[in-house]
Design a protein around this motif. Sequence first.
Motif, PDB file in Angstrom:
ATOM      1  N   LYS A 198     -14.723 -92.245 117.415  1.00 51.89           N
ATOM      2  CA  LYS A 198     -14.767 -92.187 119.248  1.00 51.89           C
ATOM      3  C   LYS A 198     -16.050 -91.496 119.302  1.00 51.89           C
ATOM      4  N   ARG A 199     -16.950 -92.068 120.313  1.00 52.78           N
ATOM      5  CA  ARG A 199     -18.212 -91.446 120.709  1.00 52.78           C
ATOM      6  C   ARG A 199     -18.161 -90.454 121.955  1.00 52.78           C
ATOM      7  N   GLN A 200     -18.723 -89.240 121.926  1.00 50.14           N
ATOM      8  CA  GLN A 200     -18.940 -88.585 123.118  1.00 50.14           C
ATOM      9  C   GLN A 200     -19.171 -89.211 124.341  1.00 50.14           C
ATOM     10  N   GLU A 201     -18.601 -88.556 125.595  1.00 52.87           N
ATOM     11  CA  GLU A 201     -18.857 -89.135 126.752  1.00 52.87           C
ATOM     12  C   GLU A 201     -20.650 -88.994 127.048  1.00 52.87           C
ATOM     13  N   LYS A 202     -21.302 -89.960 127.826  1.00 50.72           N
ATOM     14  CA  LYS A 202     -22.917 -90.094 127.750  1.00 50.72           C
ATOM     15  C   LYS A 202     -22.966 -89.116 128.722  1.00 50.72           C
ATOM     16  N   ALA A 203     -24.166 -88.129 128.482  1.00 58.09           N
ATOM     17  CA  ALA A 203     -24.361 -87.107 129.782  1.00 58.09           C
ATOM     18  C   ALA A 203     -25.324 -87.715 130.816  1.00 58.09           C
ATOM     19  N   SER A 204     -24.864 -87.143 131.902  1.00 57.94           N
ATOM     20  CA  SER A 204     -25.768 -87.835 133.060  1.00 57.94           C
ATOM     21  C   SER A 204     -27.391 -87.479 132.913  1.00 57.94           C
TER      22      SER A 204
END
Length: 425
Positions: A198-204
């Motif tokens: 599972k990938r980390q949520e993309k930073a803004s």
Amino acid sequence: MLAAFCALIILLLLVGMPVAFSLMLAGVLGMLFCLGGASALASIPVIAYKTLDDFVLTAVPLYILMSQILLKGKVGNELFEFGSKWLGHLPGGLGIATVFACAIFAAISGSSVATAVTIGAMAIPEMLKRGYPREAVLGTVAAGGTLGILIPPSIPMILYGSITDESVGKLFLSGIVPGVILTLAFIAYIVYVAWGMKRQEKASWQERVAVLRSNIWGLLLPIIVVGGIYTGAFTPTEAAAVGTVYSLIITFFVYRTVHLSDMPEILESSVKTTSMIFAIMIGAMLFGFILTVLQVPQGLMALVTNADVNRWLVFIGINVVLLILGCFLETVSIILITLPMLFPVVKHLGFDLIWFNVVLLINMELALISPPIGMNLFVIKGISPDSTIGQIIRGSMPFALIMALEILLLCFVPELATWLPRVLK
């Protein structure tokens, strides 16, 4: 006789005597035996003085001081956060961020141990929390920390230049392309291991810009140091002084993570590390003097010349010896003990000494993660007490294989190390 002196050094190391004093004792006893009492005692201070009487070596304590300032100033922690925000959403994102942070901090500090400690302290818990396999996590940090001796500025490169009289600037340049390739190869392996996770949520973009602003001063340091050398603004030794002053400014006044009360500890650590390196140098030169008296380098040269074997067989033998020594000794000791004997042979065989510098340093990177006493293995054990040495070794082995493959690649494409120094004369 040589076998007796080598056996004495091994015995002293086995009983726990530091490498520097083992070499010194063997060297002094050899001088007393070969030269006699008065002549030997008179030669000791002369050899010690000449060993350190080199302006190039001024850079060593300066780069060590710079790495201690950055370590105390927690610059590496910020670099990991920077990598996490920009790369964390990719497959194996945190692993990529770890290697990226290791490469940048290695380029800033020039210290493999400092890199492993600084980045590992943050990266290991974060990656384990996100479900990364423990062995892969430990291997990533252990191997990523080794990049410190290949990506300039590098203390082992300075020592190599001091012994061989090669340009330190060219040696620094020779490590850039192989260092980038090795970093990308590490990243490719991490992506392969973590592809299905599972990938980390993309930073803004707002978060990315904010973390870039907070890290811009640290990211500028390798550009100033390395860029200043190759634009002719200052020499590699002067670059060490510039980098040290710059690191003091950003940690005191920008990040405000270092205070006057921290300076005694920083200076003490710098003096201890510098004294250790210089003591090993003196011990190696005393022992090397005995090797010269016994005509070991000449004998080795004659052996290679008379054997009439393919030079690549000799090269393979040299690599095997370096790997074996790497299992028992640390980087500085290996370079100072073996290089005075090896570089005349390497030069005689027609190998490029700038190229051999890179091959030697990749071997030293292997040494840092080679059992039984690879230094980075125990560094990782220290910052991850829940892990076993066995897990750290198993996690490091794929990265060790990647390093071995890069040495093979350099044999087929030596221009990877020699092209940049040749272009940027």
